[in-house]
Scaffold this active site. Structure first.
Site, short mmCIF file in Angstrom:
data_model
loop_
_atom_site.label_atom_id
_atom_site.label_comp_id
_atom_site.label_asym_id
_atom_site.label_seq_id
_atom_site.Cartn_x
_atom_site.Cartn_y
_atom_site.Cartn_z
N HIS A 168 0.84 -1.21 0.00
CA HIS A 168 0.00 0.00 0.00
C HIS A 168 0.87 1.25 0.00
O HIS A 168 2.01 1.23 0.47
CB HIS A 168 -0.88 0.03 1.26
CG HIS A 168 -2.01 -0.96 1.26
ND1 HIS A 168 -2.19 -1.89 2.24
CD2 HIS A 168 -3.03 -1.15 0.38
CE1 HIS A 168 -3.27 -2.62 1.97
NE2 HIS A 168 -3.79 -2.19 0.86
N CYS A 223 -2.39 0.17 9.71
CA CYS A 223 -3.43 -0.76 9.25
C CYS A 223 -4.39 -1.15 10.35
O CYS A 223 -5.53 -1.54 10.08
CB CYS A 223 -2.81 -2.04 8.71
SG CYS A 223 -1.40 -1.80 7.68
#
Ligand code: CIR
Length: 265
Positions: free
Chosen positions: A164, A251
């Site tokens: 990401h 996250c």
């Protein structure tokens, strides 16, 4: 104006974490009790920083549910419920939406759009979005359509080498970034200054900026020293077991401000 407080939604480590999605990492055994203990330390660190933590129910049939960041993009005005890029993760969003609707009006993404919250880095009114395998063009266009009425600009950013965008770059201050220059170019972030990770710690660019401090993986002492030398308060937390599931510290939470009167609608 009512004072605001910082809230975080978190979700427990699933019993099925061992079958998580993996893209750039080889599968290695995950010690579930250790991952759970690390998650508890992470939650404790947020609480110690004054964050009001709301823990969603466990979802043991959803291996990656602990990585709640990917299921939503929470802005001051609205929360966007994403459609995660990995189909195994789409069942995660319903419970997150139920929790977030207490705090924000919800906007939804639809097929064929895909977007992971881990690809969205907010700097003021700019949403930098990683061009990843998880977030497609339709998802990025949808993010633009949903947020431009609130004055947000969406800027796609190319990166490589990691899952990401926020594996490669996060905010560690006002218009101040921590990044891995091997994975993302600082030139994308106009008007920001930046620190780089120590080259021996490529995964160290992921940090949660909250209450004027940075929650950061304890495994990255060389990068921590760089942050501290720059005057940034770092709260190290053990996160290496969750890192085997390709997750970092951002996250594991959705962090947002709530006005003093409660829900920020
Ligand atoms: C996945 O591949 O979706 C999970 N195993 C890891 C997600 C990490 N999330 C993030 O970086 N925002």
């Amino acid at each position: 104006m009512a004072p605001s407080s910082v809230h975080a939604l978190v979700r427990p480590v699933s019993a099925s974490l061992a079958t998580c999605e993996l893209t750039h990492l080889a599968r290695t055994p995950i010690d579930l009790p250790r991952a759970t203990a690390q998650h508890a330390e992470y939650v404790a660190a947020l609480r110690a920083l004054g964050v009001t933590v709301c823990e969603l129910p466990a979802a043991d049939d959803l291996p990656d549910a602990v990585f709640i960041e990917d299921t939503a993009v929470v802005l001051d005005e609205v929360a966007i419920i994403t459609r995660p890029g990995a189909s195994s993760r789409r069942g995660e969003t319903a419970a997150v939406a139920r929790a977030l609707e207490e705090y924000r009006p919800l906007l939804w993404m639809d097929a064929p759009e895909t977007l992971d919250g881990g690809d969205v880095l907010r700097v003021d009114r700019t949403l930098y979005v990683g061009l990843s395998e998880r977030s497609n063009d339709a998802g990025i266009r949808a993010l633009h359509a949903l947020t431009s009425p609130y004055g947000f600009e969406v800027v796609p950013v190319a990166f490589e080498g990691c899952l990401h965008l926020k594996t490669a770059v996060t905010a560690v201050g006002e218009r101040r970034l921590l990044l891995n220059p091997d994975w993302v170019s600082p030139e994308a972030f106009v008007g920001c200054d930046w620190l780089t990770v120590d080259p021996a710690e490529p995964f160290a660019a992921n940090a949660v900026l909250v209450s004027g401090a940075v929650v950061h993986g304890a495994d990255f002492p060389l990068t921590r020293a760089r942050l501290e030398a720059a005057g940034i308060r770092v709260v190290p937390v053990p996160a290496d077991e969750l890192a085997k599931a390709e997750g970092g510290v951002t996250c594991c939470s959705l962090v947002f401000a709530v006005s003093g009167t409660g829900a920020a609608r």
